[in-house]
Design a protein around this motif. Structure first.
Motif, short mmCIF file in Angstrom:
data_model
loop_
_atom_site.label_atom_id
_atom_site.label_comp_id
_atom_site.label_asym_id
_atom_site.label_seq_id
_atom_site.Cartn_x
_atom_site.Cartn_y
_atom_site.Cartn_z
N ASP A 1 0.77 -1.19 -0.02
CA ASP A 1 0.01 -0.05 0.22
C ASP A 1 0.89 1.18 0.02
OD1 ASP A 1 -2.57 1.22 0.21
OD2 ASP A 1 -1.91 2.11 2.20
N HIS A 2 2.26 1.25 0.71
CA HIS A 2 2.72 2.44 0.84
C HIS A 2 3.53 2.42 -0.54
CE1 HIS A 2 5.99 5.26 1.82
NE2 HIS A 2 6.75 4.48 1.19
N LEU A 3 3.76 1.56 -1.19
CA LEU A 3 4.56 1.54 -2.50
C LEU A 3 3.56 2.13 -3.43
CD1 LEU A 3 6.68 -1.63 -2.37
CD2 LEU A 3 7.59 0.58 -2.24
N LEU A 4 2.25 1.71 -3.39
CA LEU A 4 1.39 2.06 -4.40
C LEU A 4 1.11 3.83 -4.20
CD1 LEU A 4 -1.17 -0.93 -4.40
CD2 LEU A 4 0.08 0.08 -6.60
N HIS A 5 1.09 3.92 -2.96
CA HIS A 5 0.96 5.63 -2.92
C HIS A 5 2.34 6.28 -3.16
CE1 HIS A 5 -2.46 4.49 -0.43
NE2 HIS A 5 -2.91 5.69 -0.82
N TYR A 6 3.26 5.92 -3.03
CA TYR A 6 4.66 6.38 -3.49
C TYR A 6 4.70 6.61 -4.95
CZ TYR A 6 9.62 6.80 -3.66
OH TYR A 6 11.01 7.43 -4.01
N VAL A 7 4.20 5.40 -5.63
CA VAL A 7 4.11 5.68 -7.21
C VAL A 7 3.06 6.75 -7.52
CG1 VAL A 7 3.44 4.56 -9.19
CG2 VAL A 7 4.85 3.26 -7.82
N LYS A 8 1.90 6.82 -6.89
CA LYS A 8 0.99 7.71 -7.13
C LYS A 8 1.38 9.11 -7.08
CE LYS A 8 -4.04 8.60 -6.53
NZ LYS A 8 -5.30 8.09 -5.85
N ASP A 9 2.22 9.33 -5.72
CA ASP A 9 2.37 10.75 -5.35
C ASP A 9 3.53 11.23 -5.96
OD1 ASP A 9 0.02 10.58 -3.91
OD2 ASP A 9 0.97 10.00 -2.01
N THR A 10 4.40 10.19 -6.76
CA THR A 10 5.71 11.01 -7.32
C THR A 10 5.28 11.98 -8.18
OG1 THR A 10 7.71 10.25 -8.21
CG2 THR A 10 5.88 9.34 -9.21
N GLN A 11 6.41 12.78 -8.44
CA GLN A 11 6.43 13.97 -9.39
C GLN A 11 7.38 13.18 -10.73
OE1 GLN A 11 4.55 16.65 -9.28
NE2 GLN A 11 3.93 15.62 -7.59
N CYS A 12 7.79 12.15 -10.52
CA CYS A 12 8.64 11.58 -11.53
C CYS A 12 7.81 10.89 -12.50
CB CYS A 12 9.55 10.43 -11.01
SG CYS A 12 10.73 10.89 -9.87
N LEU A 13 8.27 10.77 -13.53
CA LEU A 13 7.48 10.03 -14.82
C LEU A 13 7.66 8.54 -14.80
CD1 LEU A 13 7.91 12.62 -17.72
CD2 LEU A 13 5.77 12.35 -16.11
#
Length: 125
Positions: A36-48
């Motif tokens: 769940d943390h990793l999914l939020h990390y992906v969702k919230d990233t400013q990276c492409l």
């Protein structure tokens, strides 16, 4: 006497099974919290997120990875399984996924997520 010994053996076996159930639940809860943390990390990233040569926002990558996570759910037993099966490469083309962050080198998404997983585990053991 034999029936009493059989009962005692059965009771010990049964007790052992019941003590394992909470452990499995805690382990499962732990890796699901990490995912769940990793999914939020992906969702919230400013990276492409680069997938099959096309760049996607974190939100789009989150949606895609979540679909793959649901598809492979029965095969995922750790956060590392999640990364390997859902977030590293296209299962159709075989092409790796990459992360493109401002002022940083293009990075394989699997390595990027493993680094974040290790960081997360160090602060949330």
């Amino acid at each position: 006497m034999k029936s009493i010994l059989k009962f005692i053996k059965f009771f010990i076996l049964l007790s052992g099974l019941f003590t394992m159930i909470p452990t499995v639940s805690l382990a499962e809860e732990s890796y699901k919290r990490e995912i769940d943390h990793l999914l939020h990390y992906v969702k919230d990233t400013q990276c492409l997120y680069e997938r099959n040569g096309e760049q996607h926002s974190g939100d789009d990558a989150h949606k895609h990875i979540t679909k793959k996570y649901k598809y492979y759910a029965d095969d995922i037993h750790t956060a590392e399984d999640f990364i390997r099966l859902s977030a590293t490469q296209s299962m159709v083309s075989g092409q790796k996924y990459y992360i493109i962050c401002p002022d940083k080198k293009r990075t394989e998404s699997g390595k990027w997520l493993l680094l974040e997983l290790h960081r997360y585990r160090s602060v949330c053991p």
